[in-house]
Scaffold this active site. Structure first.
Site, mmCIF file in Angstrom:
data_model
loop_
_atom_site.group_PDB
_atom_site.id
_atom_site.type_symbol
_atom_site.label_atom_id
_atom_site.label_comp_id
_atom_site.label_asym_id
_atom_site.label_seq_id
_atom_site.Cartn_x
_atom_site.Cartn_y
_atom_site.Cartn_z
ATOM 1 N N ASN A 12 0.879 -1.178 0.000
ATOM 2 C CA ASN A 12 0.000 0.000 0.000
ATOM 3 C C ASN A 12 0.910 1.221 0.000
ATOM 4 O O ASN A 12 1.477 1.571 1.038
ATOM 5 C CB ASN A 12 -0.897 -0.011 1.252
ATOM 6 C CG ASN A 12 -1.683 1.279 1.405
ATOM 7 O OD1 ASN A 12 -1.799 2.069 0.464
ATOM 8 N ND2 ASN A 12 -2.233 1.504 2.595
ATOM 9 N N LYS A 14 0.170 4.225 -0.230
ATOM 10 C CA LYS A 14 -0.475 5.416 0.346
ATOM 11 C C LYS A 14 -0.226 6.616 -0.579
ATOM 12 O O LYS A 14 -0.131 6.449 -1.793
ATOM 13 C CB LYS A 14 0.031 5.684 1.764
ATOM 14 C CG LYS A 14 -0.042 4.455 2.664
ATOM 15 C CD LYS A 14 0.071 4.820 4.114
ATOM 16 C CE LYS A 14 0.271 3.568 4.934
ATOM 17 N NZ LYS A 14 -0.064 3.753 6.327
ATOM 18 N N HIS A 99 -9.618 1.224 4.692
ATOM 19 C CA HIS A 99 -8.348 1.420 5.423
ATOM 20 C C HIS A 99 -8.626 2.342 6.612
ATOM 21 O O HIS A 99 -9.425 3.276 6.520
ATOM 22 C CB HIS A 99 -7.298 2.038 4.491
ATOM 23 C CG HIS A 99 -5.919 2.004 5.086
ATOM 24 N ND1 HIS A 99 -5.513 2.924 6.025
ATOM 25 C CD2 HIS A 99 -4.883 1.161 4.899
ATOM 26 C CE1 HIS A 99 -4.273 2.641 6.388
ATOM 27 N NE2 HIS A 99 -3.860 1.576 5.718
ATOM 28 N N GLU A 101 -7.080 4.728 7.767
ATOM 29 C CA GLU A 101 -6.865 6.160 7.503
ATOM 30 C C GLU A 101 -8.103 6.770 6.856
ATOM 31 O O GLU A 101 -8.416 7.947 7.071
ATOM 32 C CB GLU A 101 -5.605 6.339 6.641
ATOM 33 C CG GLU A 101 -4.353 6.091 7.474
ATOM 34 C CD GLU A 101 -3.140 5.619 6.701
ATOM 35 O OE1 GLU A 101 -3.113 5.718 5.463
ATOM 36 O OE2 GLU A 101 -2.192 5.129 7.362
ATOM 37 N N GLU A 170 -5.820 -5.034 10.388
ATOM 38 C CA GLU A 170 -4.801 -4.014 10.618
ATOM 39 C C GLU A 170 -5.099 -3.274 11.924
ATOM 40 O O GLU A 170 -5.896 -2.312 11.927
ATOM 41 C CB GLU A 170 -4.803 -3.006 9.460
ATOM 42 C CG GLU A 170 -4.449 -3.615 8.120
ATOM 43 C CD GLU A 170 -3.795 -2.583 7.210
ATOM 44 O OE1 GLU A 170 -2.713 -2.871 6.706
ATOM 45 O OE2 GLU A 170 -4.353 -1.484 7.031
ATOM 46 N N GLY A 176 2.053 2.088 10.749
ATOM 47 C CA GLY A 176 3.004 3.183 10.610
ATOM 48 C C GLY A 176 3.675 3.574 11.912
ATOM 49 O O GLY A 176 4.321 4.621 11.993
ATOM 50 N N SER A 214 3.060 -2.398 10.413
ATOM 51 C CA SER A 214 4.498 -2.437 10.699
ATOM 52 C C SER A 214 5.133 -3.790 10.389
ATOM 53 O O SER A 214 5.988 -4.266 11.138
ATOM 54 C CB SER A 214 4.772 -2.014 12.145
ATOM 55 O OG SER A 214 4.361 -0.660 12.342
ATOM 56 N N GLY A 235 2.553 -1.231 4.325
ATOM 57 C CA GLY A 235 2.607 0.196 4.041
ATOM 58 C C GLY A 235 4.032 0.647 3.802
ATOM 59 O O GLY A 235 4.607 0.487 2.725
HETATM 60 C C1 PEP Z 1 -0.955 0.151 5.942
HETATM 61 O O1 PEP Z 1 -0.935 1.341 5.656
HETATM 62 O O2 PEP Z 1 -1.856 -0.565 5.517
HETATM 63 C C2 PEP Z 1 0.122 -0.363 6.773
HETATM 64 C C3 PEP Z 1 0.020 -1.579 7.232
HETATM 65 O O3 PEP Z 1 1.174 0.495 7.041
HETATM 66 P P1 PEP Z 1 2.572 0.114 7.735
HETATM 67 O O4 PEP Z 1 3.042 -1.192 7.124
HETATM 68 O O5 PEP Z 1 3.473 1.259 7.401
HETATM 69 O O6 PEP Z 1 2.305 -0.037 9.187
#
Ligand code: PEP
Length: 252
Positions: A12, A14, A99, A101, A170, A176, A214, A235
């Protein structure tokens, strides 16, 4: 409920990238040949404005591509939105929906997320439906209630088509932040989600449930070794070819 499920690793991006940096990243991924094998599929979900570029660069490769969101509507006066039919015109294979966000920054409700998943499936695009609890919800012991509520809205709307989606667990506190759920924490929630999917659709054994939050090269193998974790939604680490390839290899 053990079945052979191909792993799936989805990047992803973003709101990151440029035409030049995307070209570099994709060239490095293609050169590294992530393990798009009988055991693992790989995809990248990119900003909408780059869909055409990315689809052209990945054409003929084993890396699929997708969008990060889709409109719940077919067409009309929805300024700024992109329909599933438009994505399908470019050969889009996946779209992320719900998501965290978007749920928080754009106040997307469970019902809207379900409508988006339905709109994607109607155009043959696999929705990657994100669910996950906030830190406050986890600390209040609400994790199961929250993720089951989020997933239930989608299952209810998709009805028999629910078997076609991909689910991504998630935890919001892990996205993040550099703080991933432990393999055991993630597996616990995945098992709950799989049981819910199985009870509602009868397809719990074949539906993919990804973990996101992460994931790095260093923790991917332990997460992906869990019986109900079928890959990852990645991400930050998907923006670096070496990191993303390492995660893909952990799934292959
Ligand atoms: C995401 O944005 O879906 C995500 C899992 O981000 P990250 O891997 O940076 O935690």
């Amino acid at each position: 409920m053990r079945a052979v499920r191909h792993k799936l690793v989805v990047g992803n991006w973003k709101m990151h990238g440029s035409r030049a940096s995307n070209a570099d990243l994709l060239s490095a991924l293609l050169a590294a040949q992530p393990p798009v094998t009988d055991d693992a599929d790989v995809a990248v979900c990119v900003p909408a404005v780059y869909l055409q570029d990315v689809s052209a660069r990945l054409r003929g490769s084993a890396i699929a591509w997708g969008a990060q969101d889709v409109s719940a509507h077919d067409q009309g006066a929805y300024t700024g939105e992109i329909s599933a039919a438009m994505l399908a015109e470019f050969g889009c294979r996946y779209t992320i929906v719900g998501h965290s966000e978007r749920r928080t920054q754009h106040r997307e409700s469970d019902e809207l997320v379900a409508q988006k998943a339905q709109a994607a499936l109607a155009q043959g695009i696999t929705p990657i439906v994100c669910v996950g609890e906030s830190l406050a919800e986890r600390e209040a012991g609400q994790t199961e209630v929250v993720v089951k509520r989020q997933l239930s809205a989608v299952i209810h709307r998709l009805a028999h088509c629910a078997a076609e989606m991909v689910v991504a667990y998630e935890p919001v506190w892990a996205i993040g932040t550099g703080r991933n759920a432990t393999s055991e924490q993630a597996q616990g929630v995945h098992a709950v989600l799989r049981a819910q999917l199985h009870a509602a659709t009868g397809h719990g054994a074949t539906l993919k449930i990804l973990y996101g939050g992460s994931v790095k090269g260093s923790n991917a193998a332990a997460l992906f070794a869990q019986p109900d974790i079928d890959g990852g939604l990645i991400g930050g680490a998907s923006l670096n070819a070496a990191d993303f390839v390492a995660i893909c290899r952990a799934a292959g």
